[in-house]
Write a protein that holds these residues in place. Structure first.
Motif, PDB file in Angstrom:
ATOM      1  N   ALA A  67      25.898  -4.053 -10.529  1.00 38.16           N
ATOM      2  CA  ALA A  67      24.992  -3.258  -9.525  1.00 38.16           C
ATOM      3  C   ALA A  67      24.534  -3.944  -8.347  1.00 38.16           C
ATOM      4  CB  ALA A  67      24.054  -2.363 -10.149  1.00 38.16           C
ATOM      5  N   SER A  68      24.067  -5.025  -8.551  1.00 40.46           N
ATOM      6  CA  SER A  68      23.405  -6.183  -7.796  1.00 40.46           C
ATOM      7  C   SER A  68      24.413  -6.563  -6.628  1.00 40.46           C
ATOM      8  CB  SER A  68      22.733  -7.535  -8.386  1.00 40.46           C
ATOM      9  OG  SER A  68      22.061  -7.033  -9.362  1.00 40.46           O
ATOM     10  N   THR A  69      25.655  -6.703  -7.025  1.00 36.77           N
ATOM     11  CA  THR A  69      26.732  -6.987  -6.111  1.00 36.77           C
ATOM     12  C   THR A  69      27.157  -6.026  -5.462  1.00 36.77           C
ATOM     13  OG1 THR A  69      27.931  -8.382  -7.822  1.00 36.77           O
ATOM     14  CG2 THR A  69      29.273  -7.716  -6.304  1.00 36.77           C
ATOM     15  N   GLY A  70      27.231  -4.635  -6.040  1.00 37.94           N
ATOM     16  CA  GLY A  70      27.580  -3.581  -5.144  1.00 37.94           C
ATOM     17  C   GLY A  70      26.492  -3.218  -3.988  1.00 37.94           C
ATOM     18  N   LEU A  71      25.389  -3.656  -4.154  1.00 40.05           N
ATOM     19  CA  LEU A  71      24.272  -3.188  -3.152  1.00 40.05           C
ATOM     20  C   LEU A  71      24.115  -4.732  -2.493  1.00 40.05           C
ATOM     21  CD1 LEU A  71      21.833  -1.356  -5.466  1.00 40.05           C
ATOM     22  CD2 LEU A  71      23.117  -0.374  -3.623  1.00 40.05           C
ATOM     23  N   ASN A  72      24.985  -5.526  -2.524  1.00 41.52           N
ATOM     24  CA  ASN A  72      24.761  -6.861  -1.667  1.00 41.52           C
ATOM     25  C   ASN A  72      23.235  -7.453  -2.116  1.00 41.52           C
ATOM     26  OD1 ASN A  72      26.139  -8.892  -0.318  1.00 41.52           O
ATOM     27  ND2 ASN A  72      25.575  -7.802   1.613  1.00 41.52           N
ATOM     28  N   ALA A  93       7.232  -5.327  -8.982  1.00 42.82           N
ATOM     29  CA  ALA A  93       7.222  -5.341  -7.261  1.00 42.82           C
ATOM     30  C   ALA A  93       7.673  -6.627  -6.837  1.00 42.82           C
ATOM     31  CB  ALA A  93       5.929  -5.008  -7.083  1.00 42.82           C
ATOM     32  N   GLU A  94       7.194  -7.821  -7.801  1.00 40.91           N
ATOM     33  CA  GLU A  94       7.551  -9.349  -7.289  1.00 40.91           C
ATOM     34  C   GLU A  94       9.090  -9.377  -7.167  1.00 40.91           C
ATOM     35  OE1 GLU A  94       5.243 -12.154  -9.133  1.00 40.91           O
ATOM     36  OE2 GLU A  94       3.542 -10.982  -8.958  1.00 40.91           O
ATOM     37  N   VAL A  95       9.878  -8.687  -8.021  1.00 45.48           N
ATOM     38  CA  VAL A  95      11.347  -8.689  -8.128  1.00 45.48           C
ATOM     39  C   VAL A  95      12.078  -7.954  -7.509  1.00 45.48           C
ATOM     40  CG1 VAL A  95      12.976  -8.959 -10.090  1.00 45.48           C
ATOM     41  CG2 VAL A  95      10.740 -10.011 -10.526  1.00 45.48           C
ATOM     42  N   ALA A  96      11.593  -6.855  -7.110  1.00 41.20           N
ATOM     43  CA  ALA A  96      12.436  -5.769  -6.184  1.00 41.20           C
ATOM     44  C   ALA A  96      12.922  -6.150  -4.875  1.00 41.20           C
ATOM     45  CB  ALA A  96      11.927  -4.467  -6.348  1.00 41.20           C
ATOM     46  N   GLN A  97      14.089  -6.098  -4.479  1.00 41.63           N
ATOM     47  CA  GLN A  97      14.634  -6.602  -3.009  1.00 41.63           C
ATOM     48  C   GLN A  97      14.985  -5.281  -2.333  1.00 41.63           C
ATOM     49  OE1 GLN A  97      17.582 -10.039  -2.970  1.00 41.63           O
ATOM     50  NE2 GLN A  97      16.937 -10.443  -5.059  1.00 41.63           N
ATOM     51  N   GLY A  98      14.684  -5.322  -1.132  1.00 41.85           N
ATOM     52  CA  GLY A  98      15.289  -4.376  -0.133  1.00 41.85           C
ATOM     53  C   GLY A  98      16.517  -4.334   0.079  1.00 41.85           C
ATOM     54  N   VAL A  99      17.191  -3.190  -0.204  1.00 42.75           N
ATOM     55  CA  VAL A  99      18.806  -3.472   0.419  1.00 42.75           C
ATOM     56  C   VAL A  99      19.165  -3.317   1.799  1.00 42.75           C
ATOM     57  CG1 VAL A  99      20.964  -2.244  -0.086  1.00 42.75           C
ATOM     58  CG2 VAL A  99      19.299  -1.977  -2.082  1.00 42.75           C
ATOM     59  N   GLU A 100      19.867  -4.201   2.191  1.00 47.29           N
ATOM     60  CA  GLU A 100      20.140  -4.347   3.710  1.00 47.29           C
ATOM     61  C   GLU A 100      20.626  -3.216   4.257  1.00 47.29           C
ATOM     62  OE1 GLU A 100      22.502  -7.524   6.541  1.00 47.29           O
ATOM     63  OE2 GLU A 100      22.197  -8.033   4.352  1.00 47.29           O
ATOM     64  N   GLY A 101      20.349  -2.557   5.336  1.00 43.78           N
ATOM     65  CA  GLY A 101      20.910  -1.418   5.744  1.00 43.78           C
ATOM     66  C   GLY A 101      20.739   0.050   5.461  1.00 43.78           C
ATOM     67  N   ILE A 102      19.900  -0.164   4.225  1.00 41.62           N
ATOM     68  CA  ILE A 102      19.440   1.190   3.689  1.00 41.62           C
ATOM     69  C   ILE A 102      18.112   1.201   3.418  1.00 41.62           C
ATOM     70  CG2 ILE A 102      20.047   2.877   1.961  1.00 41.62           C
ATOM     71  CD1 ILE A 102      22.668   1.680   1.664  1.00 41.62           C
ATOM     72  N   SER A 247      33.894  -5.125  -3.349  1.00 41.67           N
ATOM     73  CA  SER A 247      34.291  -6.419  -3.136  1.00 41.67           C
ATOM     74  C   SER A 247      33.902  -6.687  -1.601  1.00 41.67           C
ATOM     75  CB  SER A 247      35.924  -6.489  -3.310  1.00 41.67           C
ATOM     76  OG  SER A 247      36.389  -5.547  -2.453  1.00 41.67           O
ATOM     77  N   TYR A 248      33.478  -5.688  -0.901  1.00 39.94           N
ATOM     78  CA  TYR A 248      32.510  -6.054   0.150  1.00 39.94           C
ATOM     79  C   TYR A 248      31.175  -5.998   0.162  1.00 39.94           C
ATOM     80  CZ  TYR A 248      37.681  -5.350   2.062  1.00 39.94           C
ATOM     81  OH  TYR A 248      38.707  -5.480   2.201  1.00 39.94           O
ATOM     82  N   GLY A 249      30.657  -5.825  -0.831  1.00 38.54           N
ATOM     83  CA  GLY A 249      29.146  -5.723  -1.133  1.00 38.54           C
ATOM     84  C   GLY A 249      28.494  -4.767  -0.740  1.00 38.54           C
ATOM     85  N   GLN A 250      29.326  -3.331  -0.845  1.00 39.06           N
ATOM     86  CA  GLN A 250      28.897  -2.024  -0.429  1.00 39.06           C
ATOM     87  C   GLN A 250      29.207  -0.858  -1.296  1.00 39.06           C
ATOM     88  OE1 GLN A 250      30.915  -1.039   3.497  1.00 39.06           O
ATOM     89  NE2 GLN A 250      30.024  -2.904   4.619  1.00 39.06           N
ATOM     90  N   SER A 251      28.578   0.093  -1.312  1.00 39.24           N
ATOM     91  CA  SER A 251      28.812   1.249  -1.814  1.00 39.24           C
ATOM     92  C   SER A 251      30.080   1.995  -1.012  1.00 39.24           C
ATOM     93  CB  SER A 251      27.626   2.172  -1.885  1.00 39.24           C
ATOM     94  OG  SER A 251      27.451   2.755  -0.408  1.00 39.24           O
ATOM     95  N   VAL A 252      30.674   3.059  -1.535  1.00 35.49           N
ATOM     96  CA  VAL A 252      31.567   3.749  -0.731  1.00 35.49           C
ATOM     97  C   VAL A 252      31.082   4.574   0.117  1.00 35.49           C
ATOM     98  CG1 VAL A 252      31.836   5.784  -2.359  1.00 35.49           C
ATOM     99  CG2 VAL A 252      33.931   4.957  -1.165  1.00 35.49           C
ATOM    100  N   MET A 253      29.915   4.812  -0.035  1.00 33.78           N
ATOM    101  CA  MET A 253      29.192   5.786   1.153  1.00 33.78           C
ATOM    102  C   MET A 253      29.078   4.974   2.353  1.00 33.78           C
ATOM    103  SD  MET A 253      27.975   8.377  -0.420  1.00 33.78           S
ATOM    104  CE  MET A 253      28.155   8.883  -2.137  1.00 33.78           C
ATOM    105  N   THR A 254      28.895   3.892   2.417  1.00 33.53           N
ATOM    106  CA  THR A 254      29.010   2.824   3.581  1.00 33.53           C
ATOM    107  C   THR A 254      30.204   2.396   3.999  1.00 33.53           C
ATOM    108  OG1 THR A 254      28.108   1.066   2.455  1.00 33.53           O
ATOM    109  CG2 THR A 254      26.441   2.444   3.631  1.00 33.53           C
TER     110      THR A 254
END
Length: 281
Positions: A67-72, A93-102, A247-254
């Motif tokens: 899931a981490s890979t799929g959200l890059n 909260a210290e571990v959560a990362q914002g997903v780039e572009g979303i 494989s492009y670090g994306q969801s099919v949505m983007t």
């Protein structure tokens, strides 16, 4: 048509919103059978809801870290991850990362360290409810928390079931899909009896549907007869774009918002959002 669908799914203006629940919905995506589309479902539903005005947190509880890979989201060794929350009580909260572009989407990654957590948790106090406590202590508000479970019924999955109010089960439209389901439902019932009385199997999603085969049709009928209204009307087809996107670090949505896979996940997310609002009334 494809371009129109893409605009609807990417929602660049931010005008189209999916209904937001009154309180946080914690959904655990579980099935101990591997390869049924748990991670793909988690990632794509989370992105679809986040693109349409919901604040979403994805917790990757699978040591493979897909899931981490799929959200890059970086999840190599040394990155603070969900293991630190479970074993060392580091705040989420210290571990959560914002997903780039979303903008409305955050992810708590899983690194390979999590593979040892199954054994280490055995000796930890209140080992089944570590994740539930971490989520409850999170200072911000989310509309949805999705927990991507490993393909097993060990302590990590039990942690997810104790932390969640709802279970979403992706079922592959193949013969073996129904075999392990009984065991999963029994485990969910055990957790409900002893650890989390409010747990409910709220959603069943049919994945990898190949409409050319009679078998897919038969499995769909079986699942719908057995689970009734819990089964979403939206069905996820077998779609090359869905498989390529990670494989492009994306969801099919983007990756390909006009594809059938993206449209199906968008419809499933919409259905989940609308059901949540109906049930809270």
């Amino acid at each position: 048509m494809e371009a129109m669908r893409a605009v609807q799914i990417l929602n660049p203006s931010g005008e189209v919103t999916m209904p937001r629940p009154e309180r946080t919905r914690v959904m655990c995506v579980a099935n101990q059978k591997g390869g049924v589309g748990k991670t793909t479902t988690t990632v794509n539903l989370a992105v679809a809801l986040a693109l349409h005005g919901n604040r979403v947190l994805v917790i990757d509880l699978d040591p493979q870290g897909n899931a981490s890979t799929g959200l890059n989201v970086p999840h190599h060794t040394g990155v603070p991850d969900v293991y630190d929350c479970l074993i060392d009580s580091v705040p989420l909260a210290e571990v959560a990362q914002g997903v780039e572009g979303i903008p409305n989407l955050w992810c708590v990654p899983a690194t390979i360290d999590l593979a040892g957590a199954e054994i280490e948790l055995v000796s930890v106090v209140a080992r089944e409810s570590r994740l539930a406590r971490a989520i409850a202590a999170y200072p911000g508000h989310f509309d949805y928390v999705f927990i991507d479970c490993p393909p097993s019924l060990g302590l990590l999955t039990v942690n997810a079931l104790v932390a969640a109010q709802e279970v979403l089960i992706p079922i592959q439209c193949e013969y073996y899909a129904l075999e392990g389901l009984n065991q999963l439902i029994n485990n969910i019932n055990l957790v409900r009896q002893h650890l989390n009385p409010s747990l409910d199997v709220s959603t069943i999603l049919l994945t990898m549907y190949d409409r050319r085969t009679r078998l897919a049709d038969a499995v769909e009928q079986d699942v719908r007869n057995h689970f009734g209204d819990k089964v979403l009307q939206a069905v996820i087809p077998r779609n090359v774009r869905v498989s390529e996107a990670p494989s492009y670090g994306q969801s099919v949505m983007t990756y390909d918002p006009g594809s059938r896979g993206a449209t199906s996940y968008f419809e499933a997310a919409q259905e989940i959002a609308e059901r949540g609002v109906k049930e809270s009334r």
